[in-house]
Design a protein around this motif. Structure first.
Motif, PDB file in Angstrom:
ATOM      1  N   ALA A 281       0.832  -1.215   0.000  1.00 50.90           N
ATOM      2  CA  ALA A 281       0.000   0.000   0.000  1.00 50.90           C
ATOM      3  C   ALA A 281       0.860   1.256   0.000  1.00 50.90           C
ATOM      4  O   ALA A 281       1.927   1.286   0.606  1.00 50.90           O
ATOM      5  N   ARG A 282       0.391   2.270  -0.692  1.00 49.09           N
ATOM      6  CA  ARG A 282       1.022   3.597  -0.592  1.00 49.09           C
ATOM      7  C   ARG A 282       0.348   4.306   0.569  1.00 49.09           C
ATOM      8  O   ARG A 282      -0.880   4.448   0.608  1.00 49.09           O
ATOM      9  N   LEU A 283       1.134   4.770   1.506  1.00 49.27           N
ATOM     10  CA  LEU A 283       0.556   5.403   2.694  1.00 49.27           C
ATOM     11  C   LEU A 283       0.295   6.886   2.454  1.00 49.27           C
ATOM     12  O   LEU A 283       0.978   7.537   1.654  1.00 49.27           O
ATOM     13  N   TRP A 284      -0.687   7.400   3.172  1.00 47.87           N
ATOM     14  CA  TRP A 284      -0.885   8.849   3.245  1.00 47.87           C
ATOM     15  C   TRP A 284       0.167   9.379   4.215  1.00 47.87           C
ATOM     16  O   TRP A 284       0.220   8.948   5.375  1.00 47.87           O
ATOM     17  N   GLN A 285       0.992  10.278   3.729  1.00 48.90           N
ATOM     18  CA  GLN A 285       2.059  10.818   4.572  1.00 48.90           C
ATOM     19  C   GLN A 285       1.925  12.334   4.626  1.00 48.90           C
ATOM     20  O   GLN A 285       1.513  12.957   3.638  1.00 48.90           O
ATOM     21  N   PRO A 286       2.319  12.949   5.736  1.00 45.92           N
ATOM     22  CA  PRO A 286       2.358  14.410   5.769  1.00 45.92           C
ATOM     23  C   PRO A 286       3.225  14.927   4.620  1.00 45.92           C
ATOM     24  O   PRO A 286       4.336  14.434   4.412  1.00 45.92           O
ATOM     25  N   GLY A 287       2.717  15.873   3.878  1.00 49.41           N
ATOM     26  CA  GLY A 287       3.476  16.449   2.770  1.00 49.41           C
ATOM     27  C   GLY A 287       3.517  15.573   1.539  1.00 49.41           C
ATOM     28  O   GLY A 287       4.060  15.981   0.509  1.00 49.41           O
ATOM     29  N   ALA A 288       2.993  14.373   1.614  1.00 46.66           N
ATOM     30  CA  ALA A 288       3.005  13.466   0.467  1.00 46.66           C
ATOM     31  C   ALA A 288       1.729  12.632   0.508  1.00 46.66           C
ATOM     32  O   ALA A 288       1.760  11.441   0.795  1.00 46.66           O
ATOM     33  N   ALA A 289       0.631  13.311   0.240  1.00 49.46           N
ATOM     34  CA  ALA A 289      -0.663  12.633   0.332  1.00 49.46           C
ATOM     35  C   ALA A 289      -0.760  11.543  -0.722  1.00 49.46           C
ATOM     36  O   ALA A 289      -0.280  11.714  -1.844  1.00 49.46           O
ATOM     37  N   TYR A 290      -1.345  10.435  -0.350  1.00 54.69           N
ATOM     38  CA  TYR A 290      -1.740   9.442  -1.353  1.00 54.69           C
ATOM     39  C   TYR A 290      -3.147   9.007  -0.980  1.00 54.69           C
ATOM     40  O   TYR A 290      -3.379   8.566   0.149  1.00 54.69           O
ATOM     41  N   LEU A 291      -4.072   9.161  -1.917  1.00 50.77           N
ATOM     42  CA  LEU A 291      -5.466   8.864  -1.600  1.00 50.77           C
ATOM     43  C   LEU A 291      -5.997   7.742  -2.483  1.00 50.77           C
ATOM     44  O   LEU A 291      -5.820   7.756  -3.703  1.00 50.77           O
ATOM     45  N   TYR A 292      -6.625   6.790  -1.861  1.00 48.74           N
ATOM     46  CA  TYR A 292      -7.387   5.775  -2.581  1.00 48.74           C
ATOM     47  C   TYR A 292      -8.836   6.230  -2.618  1.00 48.74           C
ATOM     48  O   TYR A 292      -9.288   6.983  -1.750  1.00 48.74           O
ATOM     49  N   GLN A 293      -9.556   5.764  -3.619  1.00 48.43           N
ATOM     50  CA  GLN A 293     -10.991   6.063  -3.675  1.00 48.43           C
ATOM     51  C   GLN A 293     -11.737   4.822  -3.186  1.00 48.43           C
ATOM     52  O   GLN A 293     -11.627   3.751  -3.795  1.00 48.43           O
ATOM     53  N   PHE A 294     -12.475   5.003  -2.100  1.00 48.47           N
ATOM     54  CA  PHE A 294     -13.312   3.925  -1.570  1.00 48.47           C
ATOM     55  C   PHE A 294     -14.661   4.051  -2.267  1.00 48.47           C
ATOM     56  O   PHE A 294     -15.310   5.099  -2.186  1.00 48.47           O
ATOM     57  N   GLN A 295     -15.054   2.994  -2.972  1.00 49.57           N
ATOM     58  CA  GLN A 295     -16.312   3.074  -3.714  1.00 49.57           C
ATOM     59  C   GLN A 295     -17.292   2.055  -3.149  1.00 49.57           C
ATOM     60  O   GLN A 295     -16.995   0.861  -3.103  1.00 49.57           O
ATOM     61  N   ALA A 296     -18.444   2.546  -2.732  1.00 44.52           N
ATOM     62  CA  ALA A 296     -19.475   1.647  -2.197  1.00 44.52           C
ATOM     63  C   ALA A 296     -20.646   1.645  -3.165  1.00 44.52           C
ATOM     64  O   ALA A 296     -21.058   2.695  -3.669  1.00 44.52           O
ATOM     65  N   THR A 297     -21.164   0.457  -3.421  1.00 44.47           N
ATOM     66  CA  THR A 297     -22.293   0.316  -4.348  1.00 44.47           C
ATOM     67  C   THR A 297     -23.382  -0.484  -3.637  1.00 44.47           C
ATOM     68  O   THR A 297     -23.083  -1.480  -2.974  1.00 44.47           O
ATOM     69  N   VAL A 298     -24.616  -0.035  -3.795  1.00 44.89           N
ATOM     70  CA  VAL A 298     -25.736  -0.733  -3.144  1.00 44.89           C
ATOM     71  C   VAL A 298     -26.619  -1.368  -4.215  1.00 44.89           C
ATOM     72  O   VAL A 298     -26.989  -0.702  -5.200  1.00 44.89           O
ATOM     73  N   MET A 299     -26.923  -2.645  -4.037  1.00 39.37           N
ATOM     74  CA  MET A 299     -27.828  -3.346  -4.960  1.00 39.37           C
ATOM     75  C   MET A 299     -29.132  -3.666  -4.240  1.00 39.37           C
ATOM     76  O   MET A 299     -29.104  -4.014  -3.051  1.00 39.37           O
ATOM     77  N   ASP A 300     -30.245  -3.568  -4.957  1.00 35.04           N
ATOM     78  CA  ASP A 300     -31.513  -3.914  -4.327  1.00 35.04           C
ATOM     79  C   ASP A 300     -31.769  -5.418  -4.454  1.00 35.04           C
ATOM     80  O   ASP A 300     -30.911  -6.167  -4.947  1.00 35.04           O
ATOM     81  N   ALA A 301     -32.961  -5.833  -4.030  1.00 31.45           N
ATOM     82  CA  ALA A 301     -33.261  -7.266  -3.989  1.00 31.45           C
ATOM     83  C   ALA A 301     -33.157  -7.898  -5.370  1.00 31.45           C
ATOM     84  O   ALA A 301     -32.845  -9.086  -5.514  1.00 31.45           O
ATOM     85  N   SER A 302     -33.412  -7.115  -6.453  1.00 29.01           N
ATOM     86  CA  SER A 302     -33.308  -7.712  -7.789  1.00 29.01           C
ATOM     87  C   SER A 302     -31.921  -7.532  -8.392  1.00 29.01           C
ATOM     88  O   SER A 302     -31.741  -7.641  -9.592  1.00 29.01           O
ATOM     89  N   ASP A 303     -30.967  -7.183  -7.539  1.00 38.20           N
ATOM     90  CA  ASP A 303     -29.572  -7.050  -7.956  1.00 38.20           C
ATOM     91  C   ASP A 303     -29.307  -5.848  -8.849  1.00 38.20           C
ATOM     92  O   ASP A 303     -28.273  -5.780  -9.509  1.00 38.20           O
ATOM     93  N   ASP A 304     -30.226  -4.904  -8.894  1.00 40.03           N
ATOM     94  CA  ASP A 304     -29.971  -3.677  -9.644  1.00 40.03           C
ATOM     95  C   ASP A 304     -29.238  -2.694  -8.734  1.00 40.03           C
ATOM     96  O   ASP A 304     -29.578  -2.567  -7.551  1.00 40.03           O
ATOM     97  N   VAL A 305     -28.259  -2.017  -9.315  1.00 41.31           N
ATOM     98  CA  VAL A 305     -27.554  -1.004  -8.523  1.00 41.31           C
ATOM     99  C   VAL A 305     -28.511   0.147  -8.263  1.00 41.31           C
ATOM    100  O   VAL A 305     -29.142   0.676  -9.182  1.00 41.31           O
ATOM    101  N   VAL A 306     -28.643   0.540  -6.980  1.00 34.45           N
ATOM    102  CA  VAL A 306     -29.536   1.659  -6.670  1.00 34.45           C
ATOM    103  C   VAL A 306     -28.785   2.894  -6.180  1.00 34.45           C
ATOM    104  O   VAL A 306     -29.287   4.010  -6.249  1.00 34.45           O
ATOM    105  N   ASP A 307     -27.570   2.712  -5.668  1.00 39.71           N
ATOM    106  CA  ASP A 307     -26.829   3.892  -5.202  1.00 39.71           C
ATOM    107  C   ASP A 307     -25.346   3.573  -5.173  1.00 39.71           C
ATOM    108  O   ASP A 307     -24.941   2.395  -5.067  1.00 39.71           O
TER     109      ASP A 307
END
Ligand code: GCB
Length: 638
Positions: A281-307
């Motif tokens: 992993a690349r760490l977030w460091q003072p003066g040297a930010a490294y950011l990952y994007q956390f992506q959350a996806t919600v599926m409803d009962a019929s497996d369609d993405v809703v959010d």
């Protein structure tokens, strides 16, 4: 807590923000409407829409005589006054009665709900700050009422508006400070003019209004309302513990993934809580930010993405070990400032030009950190700090809880039933809950400061602060907690220091005491630091030290107010810091000159800035730059 390591805290996910029984004002209780939960900051995606309502709004004072006629506040406003949002209103108009107003004002504008918004979705309004109390009306209906000027609040207006139709949006804003608000204050009626007067116990101007953005947004019925991320490191592996809360979530499934800065997915998982592991992993460091994007996806009962929702996260650890403050296991030394959100004309209004320029100056001078003295800053600032690798000490708006400051034992008591009391404490708890919920996911935030300069020497401080410290730990045990200590509560007198992990000291030897006498001040400072180091063997950060300095005032002998004195004062402090083993950081007061209330001690505000209010450097800026840039890069102190 001697050593604090990041632990999994998903069991202590922040509780939802229930409406709190805040003090009643003379208009009765807060509105009789259910306060919605505060969702994550709204964002646009294929499943959500977001419209910014900034710009010029109609504006008017609400006369004191109409204070209780709250049903009339939402009536269409007929006025020539237009006020920019975001901005504090005080300095915008050339009108002293607006500048000095104590009470309510109202802002109003027309809003068109986009024609394409689905009737199946929920529609919400969000105000990022209304200082200090905000009441939202949709047409004639009150929909939200929120106390606390620096944290966001929302209203669910789904049942009141329709796609393709207009509505009248009114936000009434109140700037009053009492013992039931944070920060506290007192309102009196002038014996000669009969005018209401606001006084307060903190040293920055009581700017008011809609200082941050207002939004209307849509979310699906089943939507992500909160995410908690806690990061850890195991060898080369970065770990992101996550918890995703879905509103109306029955029958839904959650998928999450982590994407690196090259757009590569590096980890994925299913379930509303769990952990993601990133090899190398690349760490977030003072003066040297490294950011990952956390992506959350919600599926409803019929497996369609809703959010779906995307949140930037930096993988890093924080701990306190003996007198060291560790980021990613390495001792970190804070260099930087206590700041203010304060600019000419705009007051506390968010200004991205100043924001970016301020960070440029921080970087130029070698600052790796700042404290959000003395209130939560805009979320744009916090996001920018994450991206810039700027370390932040995040402070609540509990400032001015010290009525006898500098007066010694003869001064008035602060913690008593008719001053800072149980109701203030309730408001303080709510301020902690709202700040932690809003800022818990920021990599930049490495410590919470739950108050600035309370009267910690009083017996009453202990029962007041103990439950607050407990609450802070219950909400987040991954970050150290602290408060900024004032000199009257020096190491022998302080009654609350043991509740906290790190010592933060605000000291003005050579300025408010031993004025102009740096030799005496040096001895006093050293005595104080040694006393703290011996009594509480843990990291010490000097969270304020500074002197009022008039830009352009020069003197052969360094006399107070001259630029030469500011430089020599800082050099003296630095000599002492360098002799103190437990020192873990230095935050000069203040980054820039700022506006305060009128008083004989302040000529057009506080002049302790290293930069002027317009951000021009005083001479001490060069001295600080030499010291701070000569240190190990980004404050590593090995
Ligand atoms: C302090 C306060 C800060 C003031 C500063 C000063 O101790 O924390 O809000 O502005 O002193 O300049 O007096």
């Amino acid at each position: 807590m001697a050593t604090m390591s990041i632990s999994r805290l998903l069991s202590t996910v922040l509780p939802l923000l229930a409406p709190v029984a805040l003090a009643q004002d003379d208009q009765g209780s807060l509105l009789d409407v259910e306060q919605p939960l505060i969702n994550l900051r709204p964002q646009r995606s294929s499943y959500r829409d977001l419209i910014n309502l900034d710009g010029l709004w109609k504006f008017a004072l609400i006369p004191e005589a109409e204070r209780n006629a709250t049903e009339s506040w939402s009536e269409p406003l007929s006025t020539d006054l237009e006020c920019p949002v975001p901005a504090s209103y005080n300095d915008i108009f050339v009108n002293q009665s607006i500048h000095d107003h104590v009470g309510w004002v109202r802002y109003q504008r027309d809003v068109l709900v986009p024609r394409g918004w689905s009737p199946d979705d929920r529609f919400l309004l969000r105000a990022e700050s209304a200082t200090h109390r905000g009441r939202i009306y949709v047409n004639d209906r009150p929909v939200a009422d929120h106390q606390g000027g620096y944290t966001p609040f929302e209203a669910d207006i789904t049942d009141l508006v329709a796609a393709g139709e207009h509505f009248r949006l009114t936000i009434a804003v109140n700037n009053e400070l009492t013992y039931e608000t944070l920060p506290p204050g007192e309102i009196s009626v002038d014996e000669y003019t009969g005018e209401r007067k606001q006084t307060y116990f903190h040293d920055f101007y009581n700017y008011a209004g809609l200082a941050r953005s207002v939004w209307i947004y849509s979310v699906p019925q089943q939507h992500i309302e909160d995410i908690t991320l806690v990061t850890d490191v195991d060898g080369d592996t970065g770990i992101v513990h996550y918890d995703v809360e879905v509103a109306n979530g029955s029958g839904t499934r959650v998928n999450v993934s982590l994407v690196d800065e090259d757009g590569q997915m590096v980890a994925e998982c299913t379930g509303s809580s769990g952990e993601l592991r990133v090899e190398s992993a690349r760490l977030w460091q003072p003066g040297a930010a490294y950011l990952y994007q956390f992506q959350a996806t919600v599926m409803d009962a019929s497996d369609d993405v809703v959010d779906s929702y995307t949140l930037a996260t930096g993988i890093r650890t924080i701990s306190v070990n003996g007198t060291k403050f560790l980021i990613n296991g390495r001792p970190f030394y804070f260099t930087g400032f206590g700041k203010h959100e304060d600019t000419p004309i705009r007051g506390k209004g968010l200004d991205e030009s100043y924001m970016v320029h301020d960070f440029q100056l921080l970087n130029w001078i070698g600052a790796n950190s700042f404290r959000t003295s003395h209130y939560p800053y805009s979320e744009d600032v916090m996001n920018f700090a994450d991206r810039q690798g700027m370390v932040v000490i995040d402070e609540t708006t509990a400032v001015g809880l010290n009525l006898g400051i500098g007066q010694g034992p003869a001064g008035p008591e602060t913690f008593r039933p008719d001053a800072i009391n149980n109701v203030t404490q309730t408001a303080h708890k709510q301020a902690i809950r709202e700040l932690f919920r809003r800022d818990k996911n920021h990599a930049s935030v490495v410590m919470w400061s739950i108050a600035n300069e309370p009267a910690a020497q009083e017996d009453g401080a202990r029962p007041y602060f103990e439950p607050l410290a407990e609450l802070a730990r219950e909400l987040d045990s991954t970050r150290p907690i602290t408060y900024a200590n004032q000199g009257d509560a020096n190491f022998t007198a302080d009654k609350i220091a043991d509740f906290f992990d790190v010592t933060m000291l605000n000291r003005y030897y050579g300025w408010y005491e031993q004025t102009g006498d740096l030799a005496a001040a040096e001895i006093a400072l050293e005595e104080s630091l040694q006393g703290w180091e011996q009594t509480y063997p843990r990291p010490i950060i000097m969270s304020e030290y500074g002197v009022d300095t008039i830009a352009g005032l020069h003197a052969i002998d360094p006399v107070p107010f001259s630029e030469e004195f500011q430089t020599e004062y800082l050099e003296m402090y630095h000599r002492v810091f360098d002799r103190t083993k437990a020192m873990a950081g230095e935050h000069v007061w203040n980054f820039a000159d700022f506006q305060t209330s009128i008083g004989v001690r302040r000529v057009d505000g506080n002049k302790k800035g290293i930069f002027t209010r317009e951000r021009r450097p005083k001479s001490a800026a060069q001295a600080l730059k030499s010291r701070w840039t000569a240190r190990n890069a980004f404050g590593w102190s090995e």
